[in-house]
Scaffold this motif. Structure first.
Motif, PDB file in Angstrom:
ATOM      1  N   GLY A  47       3.879  19.567 -28.420  1.00  0.00           N
ATOM      2  CA  GLY A  47       3.998  19.916 -27.068  1.00  0.00           C
ATOM      3  C   GLY A  47       4.128  18.722 -26.015  1.00  0.00           C
ATOM      4  O   GLY A  47       3.934  18.872 -25.023  1.00  0.00           O
ATOM      5  N   GLY A  48       4.537  17.549 -26.502  1.00  0.00           N
ATOM      6  CA  GLY A  48       4.457  16.261 -25.876  1.00  0.00           C
ATOM      7  C   GLY A  48       5.755  16.209 -24.904  1.00  0.00           C
ATOM      8  O   GLY A  48       5.775  15.518 -23.714  1.00  0.00           O
ATOM      9  N   TYR A  49       6.623  16.935 -24.968  1.00  0.00           N
ATOM     10  CA  TYR A  49       8.081  16.735 -24.538  1.00  0.00           C
ATOM     11  C   TYR A  49       8.118  17.860 -23.286  1.00  0.00           C
ATOM     12  O   TYR A  49       7.958  18.993 -23.680  1.00  0.00           O
ATOM     13  CB  TYR A  49       9.427  16.534 -25.017  1.00  0.00           C
ATOM     14  N   ASN A  50       8.393  17.482 -22.063  1.00  0.00           N
ATOM     15  CA  ASN A  50       8.813  18.256 -21.068  1.00  0.00           C
ATOM     16  C   ASN A  50      10.220  18.222 -20.811  1.00  0.00           C
ATOM     17  O   ASN A  50      10.842  17.641 -20.198  1.00  0.00           O
ATOM     18  CB  ASN A  50       8.054  17.883 -19.760  1.00  0.00           C
ATOM     19  N   PRO A  51      10.899  19.655 -21.077  1.00  0.00           N
ATOM     20  CA  PRO A  51      12.265  19.874 -20.856  1.00  0.00           C
ATOM     21  C   PRO A  51      12.406  19.797 -19.418  1.00  0.00           C
ATOM     22  O   PRO A  51      13.910  19.814 -18.947  1.00  0.00           O
ATOM     23  CB  PRO A  51      12.679  21.197 -21.583  1.00  0.00           C
ATOM     24  N   GLY A  52      11.661  20.203 -18.662  1.00  0.00           N
ATOM     25  CA  GLY A  52      11.905  20.239 -16.907  1.00  0.00           C
ATOM     26  C   GLY A  52      12.235  18.951 -16.468  1.00  0.00           C
ATOM     27  O   GLY A  52      13.200  18.525 -15.629  1.00  0.00           O
ATOM     28  N   THR A  53      11.455  17.884 -16.983  1.00  0.00           N
ATOM     29  CA  THR A  53      11.481  16.364 -16.496  1.00  0.00           C
ATOM     30  C   THR A  53      12.266  15.499 -17.416  1.00  0.00           C
ATOM     31  O   THR A  53      12.760  14.362 -16.932  1.00  0.00           O
ATOM     32  CB  THR A  53      10.142  15.970 -16.184  1.00  0.00           C
ATOM     33  N   GLY A  54      12.202  15.954 -18.688  1.00  0.00           N
ATOM     34  CA  GLY A  54      12.774  14.978 -19.740  1.00  0.00           C
ATOM     35  C   GLY A  54      11.934  14.011 -19.999  1.00  0.00           C
ATOM     36  O   GLY A  54      12.411  12.855 -20.782  1.00  0.00           O
ATOM     37  N   VAL A  55      10.446  14.146 -19.510  1.00  0.00           N
ATOM     38  CA  VAL A  55       9.676  13.129 -19.905  1.00  0.00           C
ATOM     39  C   VAL A  55       8.873  13.364 -21.268  1.00  0.00           C
ATOM     40  O   VAL A  55       8.318  14.642 -21.330  1.00  0.00           O
ATOM     41  CB  VAL A  55       8.800  12.676 -18.751  1.00  0.00           C
ATOM     42  N   PHE A  56       8.694  12.646 -22.182  1.00  0.00           N
ATOM     43  CA  PHE A  56       7.567  12.914 -23.265  1.00  0.00           C
ATOM     44  C   PHE A  56       6.293  12.104 -22.959  1.00  0.00           C
ATOM     45  O   PHE A  56       6.401  10.985 -22.819  1.00  0.00           O
ATOM     46  CB  PHE A  56       8.063  12.140 -24.649  1.00  0.00           C
ATOM     47  N   THR A  57       5.142  12.958 -23.010  1.00  0.00           N
ATOM     48  CA  THR A  57       3.879  12.136 -22.785  1.00  0.00           C
ATOM     49  C   THR A  57       3.272  12.310 -24.201  1.00  0.00           C
ATOM     50  O   THR A  57       3.088  13.509 -24.727  1.00  0.00           O
ATOM     51  CB  THR A  57       3.095  12.980 -21.650  1.00  0.00           C
ATOM     52  N   ALA A  58       2.640  11.404 -24.752  1.00  0.00           N
ATOM     53  CA  ALA A  58       2.108  11.042 -26.026  1.00  0.00           C
ATOM     54  C   ALA A  58       0.650  12.021 -26.099  1.00  0.00           C
ATOM     55  O   ALA A  58      -0.281  11.715 -25.276  1.00  0.00           O
ATOM     56  CB  ALA A  58       1.796   9.766 -26.366  1.00  0.00           C
ATOM     57  N   PRO A  59       0.697  13.219 -26.918  1.00  0.00           N
ATOM     58  CA  PRO A  59      -0.600  13.727 -26.821  1.00  0.00           C
ATOM     59  C   PRO A  59      -1.695  12.959 -27.764  1.00  0.00           C
ATOM     60  O   PRO A  59      -2.928  13.242 -27.614  1.00  0.00           O
ATOM     61  CB  PRO A  59      -0.174  14.917 -27.487  1.00  0.00           C
ATOM     62  N   THR A  60      -1.510  11.999 -28.410  1.00  0.00           N
ATOM     63  CA  THR A  60      -2.482  11.225 -29.339  1.00  0.00           C
ATOM     64  C   THR A  60      -1.770  10.065 -29.460  1.00  0.00           C
ATOM     65  O   THR A  60      -0.669   9.596 -29.417  1.00  0.00           O
ATOM     66  CB  THR A  60      -2.341  12.203 -30.734  1.00  0.00           C
ATOM     67  N   SER A  61      -2.812   9.099 -29.694  1.00  0.00           N
ATOM     68  CA  SER A  61      -2.366   7.660 -29.729  1.00  0.00           C
ATOM     69  C   SER A  61      -1.555   7.359 -31.334  1.00  0.00           C
ATOM     70  O   SER A  61      -2.087   8.104 -32.141  1.00  0.00           O
ATOM     71  CB  SER A  61      -3.509   6.781 -29.547  1.00  0.00           C
ATOM     72  N   GLY A  62      -0.636   6.396 -31.481  1.00  0.00           N
ATOM     73  CA  GLY A  62      -0.048   6.162 -32.552  1.00  0.00           C
ATOM     74  C   GLY A  62       1.213   5.509 -32.612  1.00  0.00           C
ATOM     75  O   GLY A  62       1.480   5.034 -31.445  1.00  0.00           O
ATOM     76  N   GLN A  63       1.690   5.342 -33.673  1.00  0.00           N
ATOM     77  CA  GLN A  63       2.946   4.787 -33.962  1.00  0.00           C
ATOM     78  C   GLN A  63       4.375   5.797 -33.660  1.00  0.00           C
ATOM     79  O   GLN A  63       4.202   6.834 -34.570  1.00  0.00           O
ATOM     80  CB  GLN A  63       3.396   3.937 -35.267  1.00  0.00           C
ATOM     81  N   TYR A  64       4.920   5.690 -32.839  1.00  0.00           N
ATOM     82  CA  TYR A  64       6.212   6.712 -32.570  1.00  0.00           C
ATOM     83  C   TYR A  64       7.676   5.926 -33.101  1.00  0.00           C
ATOM     84  O   TYR A  64       7.772   5.089 -32.726  1.00  0.00           O
ATOM     85  CB  TYR A  64       6.153   7.536 -31.153  1.00  0.00           C
ATOM     86  N   VAL A  65       8.548   6.749 -33.093  1.00  0.00           N
ATOM     87  CA  VAL A  65       9.820   6.696 -33.382  1.00  0.00           C
ATOM     88  C   VAL A  65      10.793   7.481 -32.225  1.00  0.00           C
ATOM     89  O   VAL A  65      10.742   8.581 -32.472  1.00  0.00           O
ATOM     90  CB  VAL A  65      10.390   6.730 -34.750  1.00  0.00           C
ATOM     91  N   PHE A  66      11.373   6.737 -31.543  1.00  0.00           N
ATOM     92  CA  PHE A  66      12.298   7.562 -30.558  1.00  0.00           C
ATOM     93  C   PHE A  66      13.798   7.087 -30.969  1.00  0.00           C
ATOM     94  O   PHE A  66      13.978   6.095 -31.103  1.00  0.00           O
ATOM     95  CB  PHE A  66      11.861   7.237 -28.998  1.00  0.00           C
ATOM     96  N   PHE A  67      14.707   8.255 -30.545  1.00  0.00           N
ATOM     97  CA  PHE A  67      16.194   7.972 -30.979  1.00  0.00           C
ATOM     98  C   PHE A  67      16.961   8.872 -29.809  1.00  0.00           C
ATOM     99  O   PHE A  67      16.618   9.969 -29.429  1.00  0.00           O
ATOM    100  CB  PHE A  67      16.396   8.665 -32.232  1.00  0.00           C
ATOM    101  N   VAL A  68      17.936   8.029 -29.210  1.00  0.00           N
ATOM    102  CA  VAL A  68      18.924   8.653 -28.482  1.00  0.00           C
ATOM    103  C   VAL A  68      20.257   8.666 -28.627  1.00  0.00           C
ATOM    104  O   VAL A  68      20.627   7.489 -29.295  1.00  0.00           O
ATOM    105  CB  VAL A  68      18.541   7.790 -26.843  1.00  0.00           C
ATOM    106  N   SER A  69      21.005   9.509 -28.313  1.00  0.00           N
ATOM    107  CA  SER A  69      22.423   9.499 -28.669  1.00  0.00           C
ATOM    108  C   SER A  69      22.958   9.932 -27.352  1.00  0.00           C
ATOM    109  O   SER A  69      22.805  11.104 -27.142  1.00  0.00           O
ATOM    110  CB  SER A  69      22.789  10.353 -29.913  1.00  0.00           C
ATOM    111  N   ALA A  70      24.069   9.086 -26.862  1.00  0.00           N
ATOM    112  CA  ALA A  70      24.711   9.277 -25.713  1.00  0.00           C
ATOM    113  C   ALA A  70      26.164   9.577 -25.764  1.00  0.00           C
ATOM    114  O   ALA A  70      26.758   8.440 -26.216  1.00  0.00           O
ATOM    115  CB  ALA A  70      24.431   8.565 -24.533  1.00  0.00           C
ATOM    116  N   GLN A  71      26.846  10.520 -25.583  1.00  0.00           N
ATOM    117  CA  GLN A  71      28.251  10.533 -25.684  1.00  0.00           C
ATOM    118  C   GLN A  71      28.891  10.353 -24.127  1.00  0.00           C
ATOM    119  O   GLN A  71      28.477  11.386 -23.193  1.00  0.00           O
ATOM    120  CB  GLN A  71      28.619  11.997 -26.045  1.00  0.00           C
TER     121      GLN A  71
END
Length: 253
Positions: free
Chosen positions: A155-179
């Protein structure tokens, strides 16, 4: 002369009677002594018999008492052995029950540990993928909202704002693909707490509808509550369809 003869006869008779009487007296005295001796013998014999009977009865009583003491000792020993057997059996039963209880406690503790680990692991699972269902116009510096949520574990991602908030500390990987849309050039960056980390580029500067795409990823160390989003660094529009082409994803490793 005659009187003297008669007197002599009488005297002789009297002497004879006295002698006979003395003899009879001696016989009676002897018989009396014999009877007394016999009485004394019988009395002694009776006393001896009484003593024998008394001694025999005493021995019988003593023997009976000894037998009773032995019987009591045997019963006491048997009772002691029985009590010992019962105590040992109860001890073994209690020991076995204690062992079973310890095993049960150990199993429950292990099960609780496993459940806690599962719950903790489940709470640590964080992953999301979101996209856009069609083309859109955006302004430079704007956060790109990805309203089509494909997955949002944790539940970390908010589709209304587009912002992800980390629910727990740790190493994350993020990927974006823009057409990019048509011949428009589009730059999209991955932003961590307001600072851009990596950027994509969709090059549309070839004078025709090229629909170029750009992708990039970033491995970021987040603290609980940190925010990450995709931002239009430069450009004005992106392209997508019913099955998203422009997407934003992230997961905890």
């Amino acid at each position: 002369m005659f009187r003297e003869a008669v007197f002599g006869l009488i005297l002789a008779f009297l002497v004879t009677c006295i002698i006979l009487q003395e003899k009879r007296f001696e016989e009676l005295d002897s018989a009396h002594s014999h009877l007394w001796n016999r009485i004394e013998e019988l009395t002694q014999a009776n006393q001896n018999l009484s003593n024998i009977v008394h001694e025999r009865k005493f021995k019988e009583l003593e023997s009976s008492h000894t037998h009773l003491l032995e019987a009591v000792a045997n019963l006491t020993l048997a009772n002691t052995n029985l009590s010992k057997i019962v105590q040992e059996r109860k001890f073994k039963e209690l020991e076995l029950s204690h062992t079973h209880l310890l095993e049960t406690v150990a199993n429950l503790t292990l099960a609780n540990t496993n459940l806690s680990k599962i719950v903790q692991d489940s709470s640590k699972k964080v992953a999301f993928t979101a996209g856009t269902s069609g083309a859109g116009n955006i302004g430079t510096g704007s956060i790109i909202a990805f309203p089509v949520v494909i997955n949002n574990e944790g539940g970390g991602y908010n589709p209304g704002t587009g912002v992800f908030t980390a629910p727990t500390s740790g190493q994350y990987v993020f990927f974006v693909s823009a057409q990019g849309y048509g011949s428009n050039t589009l730059y999209v960056s991955i932003v961590h707490n307001g600072g851009a980390k990596v950027m994509t580029m969709s090059d549309g500067g070839r004078g025709k509808d090229f629909y170029d795409s750009g992708t990039n990823l970033a491995a970021l160390n987040l603290q609980q509550g940190d925010t990450v989003w995709a931002k239009c660094q430069s450009g004005s529009s992106y392209y997508s369809e019913g099955i998203p082409i422009t997407t934003f994803s992230g997961f905890l490793i």
